[in-house]
Design a protein around this motif. Structure first.
Motif, PDB file in Angstrom:
ATOM      1  N   ILE A 162       0.836  -1.207   0.000  1.00  0.00           N
ATOM      2  CA  ILE A 162       0.000   0.000   0.000  1.00  0.00           C
ATOM      3  C   ILE A 162       0.866   1.251   0.000  1.00  0.00           C
ATOM      4  O   ILE A 162       0.611   2.207  -0.747  1.00  0.00           O
ATOM      5  N   LYS A 163       1.895   1.242   0.836  1.00  0.00           N
ATOM      6  CA  LYS A 163       2.802   2.400   0.904  1.00  0.00           C
ATOM      7  C   LYS A 163       3.470   2.646  -0.439  1.00  0.00           C
ATOM      8  O   LYS A 163       3.597   3.798  -0.882  1.00  0.00           O
ATOM      9  N   SER A 164       3.876   1.577  -1.110  1.00  0.00           N
ATOM     10  CA  SER A 164       4.530   1.712  -2.417  1.00  0.00           C
ATOM     11  C   SER A 164       3.569   2.295  -3.447  1.00  0.00           C
ATOM     12  O   SER A 164       3.946   3.156  -4.251  1.00  0.00           O
ATOM     13  N   ASP A 165       2.313   1.852  -3.431  1.00  0.00           N
ATOM     14  CA  ASP A 165       1.331   2.346  -4.399  1.00  0.00           C
ATOM     15  C   ASP A 165       0.950   3.804  -4.146  1.00  0.00           C
ATOM     16  O   ASP A 165       0.524   4.508  -5.068  1.00  0.00           O
ATOM     17  N   LEU A 166       1.072   4.263  -2.900  1.00  0.00           N
ATOM     18  CA  LEU A 166       0.719   5.648  -2.559  1.00  0.00           C
ATOM     19  C   LEU A 166       1.927   6.583  -2.564  1.00  0.00           C
ATOM     20  O   LEU A 166       1.775   7.786  -2.327  1.00  0.00           O
ATOM     21  N   ASP A 167       3.103   6.048  -2.844  1.00  0.00           N
ATOM     22  CA  ASP A 167       4.339   6.827  -2.775  1.00  0.00           C
ATOM     23  C   ASP A 167       4.331   7.977  -3.787  1.00  0.00           C
ATOM     24  O   ASP A 167       4.126   7.756  -4.988  1.00  0.00           O
ATOM     25  N   VAL A 168       4.549   9.196  -3.303  1.00  0.00           N
ATOM     26  CA  VAL A 168       4.591  10.366  -4.196  1.00  0.00           C
ATOM     27  C   VAL A 168       5.954  10.507  -4.860  1.00  0.00           C
ATOM     28  O   VAL A 168       6.139  11.361  -5.740  1.00  0.00           O
ATOM     29  N   GLY A 169       6.908   9.697  -4.442  1.00  0.00           N
ATOM     30  CA  GLY A 169       8.233   9.756  -5.049  1.00  0.00           C
ATOM     31  C   GLY A 169       9.025  10.966  -4.582  1.00  0.00           C
ATOM     32  O   GLY A 169       8.841  11.476  -3.479  1.00  0.00           O
ATOM     33  N   ASN A 170       9.871  11.462  -5.472  1.00  0.00           N
ATOM     34  CA  ASN A 170      10.703  12.634  -5.185  1.00  0.00           C
ATOM     35  C   ASN A 170      10.410  13.709  -6.224  1.00  0.00           C
ATOM     36  O   ASN A 170      10.998  13.706  -7.300  1.00  0.00           O
ATOM     37  N   PRO A 171       9.493  14.640  -5.918  1.00  0.00           N
ATOM     38  CA  PRO A 171       9.102  15.657  -6.902  1.00  0.00           C
ATOM     39  C   PRO A 171      10.271  16.462  -7.453  1.00  0.00           C
ATOM     40  O   PRO A 171      10.256  16.897  -8.603  1.00  0.00           O
ATOM     41  N   SER A 172      11.321  16.637  -6.653  1.00  0.00           N
ATOM     42  CA  SER A 172      12.455  17.434  -7.121  1.00  0.00           C
ATOM     43  C   SER A 172      13.220  16.734  -8.228  1.00  0.00           C
ATOM     44  O   SER A 172      14.026  17.361  -8.925  1.00  0.00           O
ATOM     45  N   ALA A 173      12.983  15.442  -8.405  1.00  0.00           N
ATOM     46  CA  ALA A 173      13.684  14.708  -9.459  1.00  0.00           C
ATOM     47  C   ALA A 173      13.212  15.119 -10.836  1.00  0.00           C
ATOM     48  O   ALA A 173      13.833  14.795 -11.844  1.00  0.00           O
ATOM     49  N   SER A 174      12.081  15.828 -10.921  1.00  0.00           N
ATOM     50  CA  SER A 174      11.525  16.204 -12.222  1.00  0.00           C
ATOM     51  C   SER A 174      11.792  17.650 -12.588  1.00  0.00           C
ATOM     52  O   SER A 174      11.178  18.194 -13.505  1.00  0.00           O
ATOM     53  N   SER A 191      -7.842   8.173  -2.645  1.00  0.00           N
ATOM     54  CA  SER A 191      -8.422   8.354  -1.312  1.00  0.00           C
ATOM     55  C   SER A 191      -8.926   7.032  -0.729  1.00  0.00           C
ATOM     56  O   SER A 191      -8.898   6.831   0.491  1.00  0.00           O
ATOM     57  N   THR A 192      -9.385   6.128  -1.595  1.00  0.00           N
ATOM     58  CA  THR A 192      -9.882   4.829  -1.113  1.00  0.00           C
ATOM     59  C   THR A 192      -8.752   4.018  -0.504  1.00  0.00           C
ATOM     60  O   THR A 192      -8.901   3.420   0.573  1.00  0.00           O
ATOM     61  N   LEU A 193      -7.612   3.990  -1.181  1.00  0.00           N
ATOM     62  CA  LEU A 193      -6.469   3.250  -0.661  1.00  0.00           C
ATOM     63  C   LEU A 193      -5.919   3.912   0.596  1.00  0.00           C
ATOM     64  O   LEU A 193      -5.475   3.237   1.529  1.00  0.00           O
ATOM     65  N   GLN A 194      -5.970   5.224   0.649  1.00  0.00           N
ATOM     66  CA  GLN A 194      -5.528   5.942   1.847  1.00  0.00           C
ATOM     67  C   GLN A 194      -6.423   5.581   3.040  1.00  0.00           C
ATOM     68  O   GLN A 194      -5.944   5.431   4.164  1.00  0.00           O
ATOM     69  N   ARG A 195      -7.720   5.432   2.778  1.00  0.00           N
ATOM     70  CA  ARG A 195      -8.646   5.047   3.861  1.00  0.00           C
ATOM     71  C   ARG A 195      -8.348   3.637   4.358  1.00  0.00           C
ATOM     72  O   ARG A 195      -8.382   3.365   5.564  1.00  0.00           O
ATOM     73  N   LEU A 196      -8.056   2.721   3.431  1.00  0.00           N
ATOM     74  CA  LEU A 196      -7.702   1.364   3.827  1.00  0.00           C
ATOM     75  C   LEU A 196      -6.444   1.369   4.686  1.00  0.00           C
ATOM     76  O   LEU A 196      -6.375   0.713   5.738  1.00  0.00           O
ATOM     77  N   GLN A 197      -5.442   2.131   4.260  1.00  0.00           N
ATOM     78  CA  GLN A 197      -4.189   2.217   5.008  1.00  0.00           C
ATOM     79  C   GLN A 197      -4.427   2.758   6.417  1.00  0.00           C
ATOM     80  O   GLN A 197      -3.931   2.207   7.412  1.00  0.00           O
TER      81      GLN A 197
END
Length: 488
Positions: A296-308, A325-331
């Motif tokens: 779940i954490k991997s699927d919700l990962d925003v990554g590193n915005p500065s890399a772009s 939001s559904t996955l965030q609620r499950l987490q």
């Protein structure tokens, strides 16, 4: 109209022309079509994105299903009450136990006599040259009925004997009624031997007051060797049993007597809970929870915005369901539930008491020593902490306990029965519909682009034809002007 030709000389070698006058190639048409296909690309990108989302939710569903399997293990009585059964001498006696057996410890066993079955051994039949010889005997044997009684059950069962029957045939007829008459038959050296199916001091069911001539002919007019009950003691308590396999001495346990056991050879039987199964069920639960939360954490990962950023050589890699939001609620729900006991069933233990803890990164762990201590104190309390089945065994919503509330959350997401579909199932169905609609739009777009291409080809081909006609007219005019000049 000029045909489409291929140039074979530089600088246009390898290009397909729509005509020799206009010089317009098919590459020009391709570029025009590509310029107009941006909408199709957007649609295709959406399909790719939706398919990635569906794949991600499918992985979440599989992880939840695996997690639910571990929850079920913690709800199963076998995970708490399986027994380690031991005998100090298995040649003399053994013990086994099911999940109903209590954690009874050690028992000292003595056996003064084993149970045996009543047996009637007939005398040798003189009319039988062999066990399979026809006896030329007409008659019957009458047995008392011993089978499961119903209102129309007979009091007795008659075994009819005909002149073509041998000793083996008679034994077969008796054995076909064995469940009803409680007796089995064998033939040994031209003798019929009748053995009661159950041990103990029970009379044979053969009625020796009837059919005396037939009994005499078959050598069955003799006395039976009466069986006996087993006599034994457990921890000094004297008991008897009609069978050498004893299941009513210790609740949930079965003791098998094999030989007589004197005091100097006393056998120690032990029956203790197999705590290793409970510990394994709990550690498997912890492992699967952490695997699920990691996914779940991997699927919700925003990554590193500065890399772009513009001066960066890499791009930002985000999770497949970032911002969902559904996955965030499950987490969030899993994080909250994993540290809370179910107060509805009045459990006296908390996850902390059981040895469960969560670190700053949200990783669940189990203190096995603490867990084993609770098991040693009361496996019943540990079981009730995890699960108490509701009054309706077919309705999981009536169940209570730590695993019951987690299982309810999992079902909310992965349920796929006819009456209630889970969140992931509904999402998958919705994505399928959207992808189907987008593919239909892509097909329409592709057809329009194909029509547009044909239109361009027709227009440029017509242009080439007009240019050819213009050139022809120009050549004619020039030729006419040349003739007139010569005449002057």
């Amino acid at each position: 109209m000029a045909d489409i030709t291929s140039a074979t000389s530089a600088p246009n070698a390898g290009l397909s022309f729509l005509g020799q006058y206009s010089g317009i190639t098919t590459d020009v048409v391709d570029q025009l079509i590509e310029a107009e296909s941006g909408g199709k690309t957007l649609l295709q990108n959406k399909v790719t994105k939706y398919n990635q989302e569906k794949s991600a939710w499918s992985e979440i569903s599989s992880a939840l299903s695996n997690f639910q399997t571990k929850l079920k293990s913690l709800q199963n009585n076998d995970s708490y009450y399986s027994k380690i059964a031991k005998s100090s001498n298995e040649d003399l006696a053994t013990i086994s136990g099911n999940s109903d057996a209590k954690n009874g410890g050690d028992f000292e066993l003595l056996v003064s006599q084993l149970a045996k079955q009543t047996k009637l051994t007939g005398s040798q039949v003189s009319a039988a040259e062999t066990n399979s010889t026809d006896l030329n005997l007409n008659g019957k044997l009458t047995f008392a009925y011993q089978g499961e009684k119903t209102d129309d059950s007979p009091e007795t069962v008659d075994i009819d004997i005909t002149e073509k029957d041998s000793l083996l045939d008679i034994a077969d007829k008796i054995n076909k009624e064995s469940k009803n008459i409680g007796v089995s038959a064998v033939v040994i050296n031209k003798r019929l031997v009748l053995t009661n199916n159950k041990s103990g001091a029970k009379e044979t069911t053969l009625d020796q007051t009837k059919n005396t001539a037939t009994l005499a002919a078959l050598g069955l007019n003799t006395s039976a060797d009466l069986g006996q009950a087993a006599k034994y003691s457990l921890d000094g308590i004297d008991m008897e049993s009609d069978s050498n396999v004893i299941s009513d001495a210790i609740d949930g346990a079965t003791i098998t007597l094999k030989k007589e056991i004197k005091s100097e050879d006393a056998v120690t039987l032990s029956l203790k809970n197999d705590d290793s199964k409970t510990v394994k069920a709990a550690t498997d639960f912890v492992t699967q929870y952490n695997n699920l939360m990691s996914l779940i954490k991997s699927d919700l990962d925003v990554g590193n915005p500065s890399a772009s950023t513009a001066d960066s050589s890499s791009t930002n890699v985000q999770g497949k369901l970032v911002g969902d939001s559904t996955l965030q609620r499950l987490q969030s729900s899993l994080r909250n539930m994993i540290t809370q006991a179910d107060k509805d069933n009045g459990a006296s233990l908390s996850p902390f008491d059981m040895g469960f803890s969560v670190d700053k990164d949200g990783v669940l762990s189990l203190d096995e020593d603490k867990f084993k201590s609770q098991l040693a104190d009361s496996p019943e309390k540990v079981h009730d902490f995890f699960y108490v089945q509701g009054e309706d065994s077919f309705d999981e919503s009536t169940d209570t306990g730590y695993t019951a509330k987690l299982n309810s959350l999992v079902n909310e997401f992965i349920s796929n029965d006819a009456t209630k579909k889970g969140i992931i199932t509904n999402k998958s169905d919705s994505i399928d519909k959207m992808v189907k609609d987008l593919n239909s739009q892509i097909d329409d777009f592709t057809a329009r682009l194909a029509d547009k291409r044909e239109q361009y080809i027709a227009q440029f081909t017509q242009l080439d034809s007009i240019m050819m006609q213009a050139e022809s007219q120009m050549q004619y005019m020039q030729s006419q002007l040349g003739v007139n000049q010569q005449q002057q």
